[in-house]
Design a protein around this motif. Structure first.
Motif, PDB file in Angstrom:
ATOM      1  N   GLY A 182      35.208  39.696  52.347  1.00 18.12           N
ATOM      2  CA  GLY A 182      36.207  38.802  52.928  1.00 18.12           C
ATOM      3  C   GLY A 182      37.376  38.543  52.011  1.00 18.12           C
ATOM      4  N   TRP A 183      37.099  38.292  50.758  1.00 16.18           N
ATOM      5  CA  TRP A 183      38.146  37.871  49.824  1.00 16.18           C
ATOM      6  C   TRP A 183      38.919  39.028  49.205  1.00 16.18           C
ATOM      7  CZ3 TRP A 183      35.784  33.357  46.431  1.00 16.18           C
ATOM      8  CH2 TRP A 183      35.722  32.195  47.231  1.00 16.18           C
ATOM      9  N   VAL A 184      38.328  40.212  49.142  1.00 16.06           N
ATOM     10  CA  VAL A 184      38.972  41.341  48.461  1.00 16.06           C
ATOM     11  C   VAL A 184      39.386  42.433  49.435  1.00 16.06           C
ATOM     12  CG1 VAL A 184      38.656  43.152  46.734  1.00 16.06           C
ATOM     13  CG2 VAL A 184      37.693  40.874  46.333  1.00 16.06           C
ATOM     14  N   VAL A 185      38.498  42.786  50.370  1.00 18.45           N
ATOM     15  CA  VAL A 185      38.787  43.891  51.285  1.00 18.45           C
ATOM     16  C   VAL A 185      39.691  43.442  52.429  1.00 18.45           C
ATOM     17  CG1 VAL A 185      37.789  45.603  52.851  1.00 18.45           C
ATOM     18  CG2 VAL A 185      36.637  45.058  50.690  1.00 18.45           C
ATOM     19  N   HIS A 186      39.363  42.320  53.049  1.00 14.81           N
ATOM     20  CA  HIS A 186      40.102  41.878  54.240  1.00 14.81           C
ATOM     21  C   HIS A 186      41.287  40.971  53.908  1.00 14.81           C
ATOM     22  CE1 HIS A 186      37.039  43.795  56.596  1.00 14.81           C
ATOM     23  NE2 HIS A 186      36.086  43.035  56.098  1.00 14.81           N
ATOM     24  N   ASP A 187      41.305  40.409  52.724  1.00 16.97           N
ATOM     25  CA  ASP A 187      42.422  39.575  52.275  1.00 16.97           C
ATOM     26  C   ASP A 187      42.834  40.015  50.872  1.00 16.97           C
ATOM     27  OD1 ASP A 187      42.697  37.758  54.520  1.00 16.97           O
ATOM     28  OD2 ASP A 187      40.806  36.866  53.888  1.00 16.97           O
ATOM     29  N   ARG A 188      43.922  39.479  50.393  1.00 14.22           N
ATOM     30  CA  ARG A 188      44.357  39.752  49.021  1.00 14.22           C
ATOM     31  C   ARG A 188      43.668  38.763  48.092  1.00 14.22           C
ATOM     32  NH1 ARG A 188      49.310  42.581  47.612  1.00 14.22           N
ATOM     33  NH2 ARG A 188      49.270  41.291  45.738  1.00 14.22           N
ATOM     34  N   ALA A 189      42.903  39.283  47.144  1.00 12.71           N
ATOM     35  CA  ALA A 189      42.157  38.415  46.230  1.00 12.71           C
ATOM     36  C   ALA A 189      43.085  37.496  45.449  1.00 12.71           C
ATOM     37  CB  ALA A 189      41.322  39.260  45.269  1.00 12.71           C
ATOM     38  N   ASP A 190      44.264  37.999  45.070  1.00 13.35           N
ATOM     39  CA  ASP A 190      45.149  37.191  44.240  1.00 13.35           C
ATOM     40  C   ASP A 190      45.938  36.160  45.048  1.00 13.35           C
ATOM     41  OD1 ASP A 190      46.793  38.957  45.549  1.00 13.35           O
ATOM     42  OD2 ASP A 190      48.034  39.424  43.800  1.00 13.35           O
ATOM     43  N   ALA A 191      45.725  36.139  46.378  1.00 15.26           N
ATOM     44  CA  ALA A 191      46.408  35.166  47.232  1.00 15.26           C
ATOM     45  C   ALA A 191      45.437  34.134  47.794  1.00 15.26           C
ATOM     46  CB  ALA A 191      47.122  35.884  48.372  1.00 15.26           C
ATOM     47  N   LEU A 192      44.232  34.087  47.256  1.00 16.84           N
ATOM     48  CA  LEU A 192      43.217  33.170  47.777  1.00 16.84           C
ATOM     49  C   LEU A 192      43.666  31.722  47.642  1.00 16.84           C
ATOM     50  CD1 LEU A 192      40.292  32.729  48.859  1.00 16.84           C
ATOM     51  CD2 LEU A 192      39.577  32.578  46.446  1.00 16.84           C
ATOM     52  N   ARG A 193      43.578  30.993  48.736  1.00 18.25           N
ATOM     53  CA  ARG A 193      43.901  29.572  48.755  1.00 18.25           C
ATOM     54  C   ARG A 193      42.722  28.821  49.354  1.00 18.25           C
ATOM     55  NH1 ARG A 193      49.908  29.191  48.765  1.00 18.25           N
ATOM     56  NH2 ARG A 193      49.706  27.062  49.536  1.00 18.25           N
ATOM     57  N   LEU A 194      42.353  27.726  48.733  1.00 20.14           N
ATOM     58  CA  LEU A 194      41.219  26.931  49.181  1.00 20.14           C
ATOM     59  C   LEU A 194      41.673  25.495  49.452  1.00 20.14           C
ATOM     60  CD1 LEU A 194      38.552  28.190  46.594  1.00 20.14           C
ATOM     61  CD2 LEU A 194      38.912  29.013  48.930  1.00 20.14           C
ATOM     62  N   GLY A 195      40.811  24.726  50.102  1.00 17.81           N
ATOM     63  CA  GLY A 195      41.112  23.331  50.367  1.00 17.81           C
ATOM     64  C   GLY A 195      41.631  23.111  51.776  1.00 17.81           C
ATOM     65  N   HIS A 196      41.855  21.849  52.115  1.00 15.02           N
ATOM     66  CA  HIS A 196      42.227  21.454  53.475  1.00 15.02           C
ATOM     67  C   HIS A 196      43.495  22.153  53.956  1.00 15.02           C
ATOM     68  CE1 HIS A 196      42.737  18.863  56.965  1.00 15.02           C
ATOM     69  NE2 HIS A 196      43.984  18.648  56.594  1.00 15.02           N
ATOM     70  N   GLY A 197      44.515  22.196  53.133  1.00 16.45           N
ATOM     71  CA  GLY A 197      45.765  22.842  53.514  1.00 16.45           C
ATOM     72  C   GLY A 197      46.072  24.052  52.656  1.00 16.45           C
ATOM     73  N   GLN A 222      35.500  47.700  48.004  1.00 22.52           N
ATOM     74  CA  GLN A 222      35.975  46.595  47.164  1.00 22.52           C
ATOM     75  C   GLN A 222      36.675  47.119  45.916  1.00 22.52           C
ATOM     76  OE1 GLN A 222      32.334  44.420  46.593  1.00 22.52           O
ATOM     77  NE2 GLN A 222      32.267  43.740  48.735  1.00 22.52           N
ATOM     78  N   ARG A 223      36.126  48.156  45.303  1.00 20.77           N
ATOM     79  CA  ARG A 223      36.775  48.732  44.116  1.00 20.77           C
ATOM     80  C   ARG A 223      38.135  49.314  44.485  1.00 20.77           C
ATOM     81  NH1 ARG A 223      31.376  50.373  42.847  1.00 20.77           N
ATOM     82  NH2 ARG A 223      31.720  52.438  43.772  1.00 20.77           N
ATOM     83  N   TYR A 224      38.215  49.952  45.646  1.00 16.44           N
ATOM     84  CA  TYR A 224      39.481  50.538  46.084  1.00 16.44           C
ATOM     85  C   TYR A 224      40.519  49.438  46.341  1.00 16.44           C
ATOM     86  CZ  TYR A 224      42.805  53.102  49.019  1.00 16.44           C
ATOM     87  OH  TYR A 224      43.939  53.651  49.552  1.00 16.44           O
ATOM     88  N   ALA A 225      40.124  48.386  47.030  1.00 14.62           N
ATOM     89  CA  ALA A 225      41.055  47.293  47.324  1.00 14.62           C
ATOM     90  C   ALA A 225      41.522  46.622  46.041  1.00 14.62           C
ATOM     91  CB  ALA A 225      40.388  46.277  48.253  1.00 14.62           C
ATOM     92  N   LEU A 226      40.616  46.458  45.091  1.00 14.70           N
ATOM     93  CA  LEU A 226      40.975  45.819  43.830  1.00 14.70           C
ATOM     94  C   LEU A 226      41.910  46.712  43.015  1.00 14.70           C
ATOM     95  CD1 LEU A 226      40.474  43.218  42.294  1.00 14.70           C
ATOM     96  CD2 LEU A 226      38.533  44.310  41.169  1.00 14.70           C
ATOM     97  N   ALA A 227      41.688  48.040  43.058  1.00 16.11           N
ATOM     98  CA  ALA A 227      42.558  48.969  42.335  1.00 16.11           C
ATOM     99  C   ALA A 227      43.964  48.953  42.928  1.00 16.11           C
ATOM    100  CB  ALA A 227      41.971  50.382  42.397  1.00 16.11           C
ATOM    101  N   LEU A 228      44.061  48.891  44.249  1.00 14.56           N
ATOM    102  CA  LEU A 228      45.371  48.791  44.878  1.00 14.56           C
ATOM    103  C   LEU A 228      46.087  47.510  44.486  1.00 14.56           C
ATOM    104  CD1 LEU A 228      44.700  50.028  48.553  1.00 14.56           C
ATOM    105  CD2 LEU A 228      45.875  51.271  46.711  1.00 14.56           C
ATOM    106  N   LEU A 229      45.339  46.446  44.445  1.00 15.42           N
ATOM    107  CA  LEU A 229      45.907  45.149  44.078  1.00 15.42           C
ATOM    108  C   LEU A 229      46.358  45.174  42.626  1.00 15.42           C
ATOM    109  CD1 LEU A 229      46.454  42.290  45.068  1.00 15.42           C
ATOM    110  CD2 LEU A 229      44.144  41.669  44.344  1.00 15.42           C
TER     111      LEU A 229
END
Length: 227
Positions: free
Chosen positions: A175-190, A215-222
């Motif tokens: 979820g956090w690396v393949v389907h989304d950008r790991a470095d753009a993760l945002r948590l919390g209510h807003g 996951q390794r491929y997505a992380l390498a691209l990032l």
């Protein structure tokens, strides 16, 4: 006590014991959103507060209430029971934000110790055991937002070779690396907790063997896309 569910139940009970239960508490709130009857329910026995009012405490901003910290401290044991059981209308990330806004590390020591113990017990059970009523990303949304740190929770992950923990990690990183950008993760209510940089750093210190090929491929691209 070896049964993980008993440990979680004991942690919930221990937190409820030390939470304030002042019968003189009288909340006030926006009159457009809550009736006098609803405010009276919030002032009554904690066990009798309707679930929709519990959810409102987690969802609505602190400015909505006259004393949001006192209200949260009073209702937090029931809110935690609700979210641990699978939500019941209480959003994990929203509740994490409310704990942070209420500055829980400054609460009386018995409360903050019991609360942190509960969070650790819940996280460890979710990572290590089946079934898990709450997905691990939601658990992390609450505990990382509340404590202001994602990496310390990820560091609690068992070493490779634990079947359930390995599967949970794979699900989380899909979820956090393949389907989304790991470095753009945002948590919390807003999405106010910017956790992407912390996650990216943690991932780069993780044994690559624990990542799936996707996951390794997505992380390498990032990694190649970063300055």
């Amino acid at each position: 006590m070896t049964d993980p569910w008993q440990r979680l139940g004991a942690a919930l009970d221990a937190y409820a014991v030390v939470a304030p239960r002042d019968s003189r508490f009288r909340p006030a709130a926006c009159g457009h959103c809550h009736t006098a009857e609803e405010l009276a329910a919030l002032a009554g026995p904690v066990e009798s507060v309707p679930g929709r009012l519990l959810a409102a405490v987690a969802y609505r901003s602190p400015g909505h209430w006259s004393d949001p910290t006192a209200l949260l401290r009073r209702l937090a044991p029931r809110l935690m029971r609700a979210v641990v059981a699978g939500g019941q209308g209480v959003g994990a990330g929203s509740l994490g934000t409310r704990f942070r806004q209420a500055d829980w590390p400054r609460w009386p020591e018995p409360e903050r110790v019991a609360l942190l113990t509960l969070w650790r017990t819940w996280f460890d059970l979710t990572v290590r055991h089946d079934p898990a009523p709450v997905p691990v990303d939601e658990v992390l949304d609450l505990v990382a937002t509340a404590t202001g740190g994602l990496a310390p929770w990820l560091d609690r992950w068992p070493a490779a070779g634990h079947p359930v923990a390995d599967r949970r990690l794979a699900e989380l990183l899909d979820g956090w690396v393949v389907h989304d950008r790991a470095d753009a993760l945002r948590l919390g209510h807003g999405g106010e907790y910017l956790a992407g940089s912390e996650l990216f750093t943690w991932l780069n210190g993780l044994d690559p063997a624990r990542l799936t090929p996707d996951q390794r491929y997505a992380l390498a691209l990032l990694d190649a896309d970063r300055p």
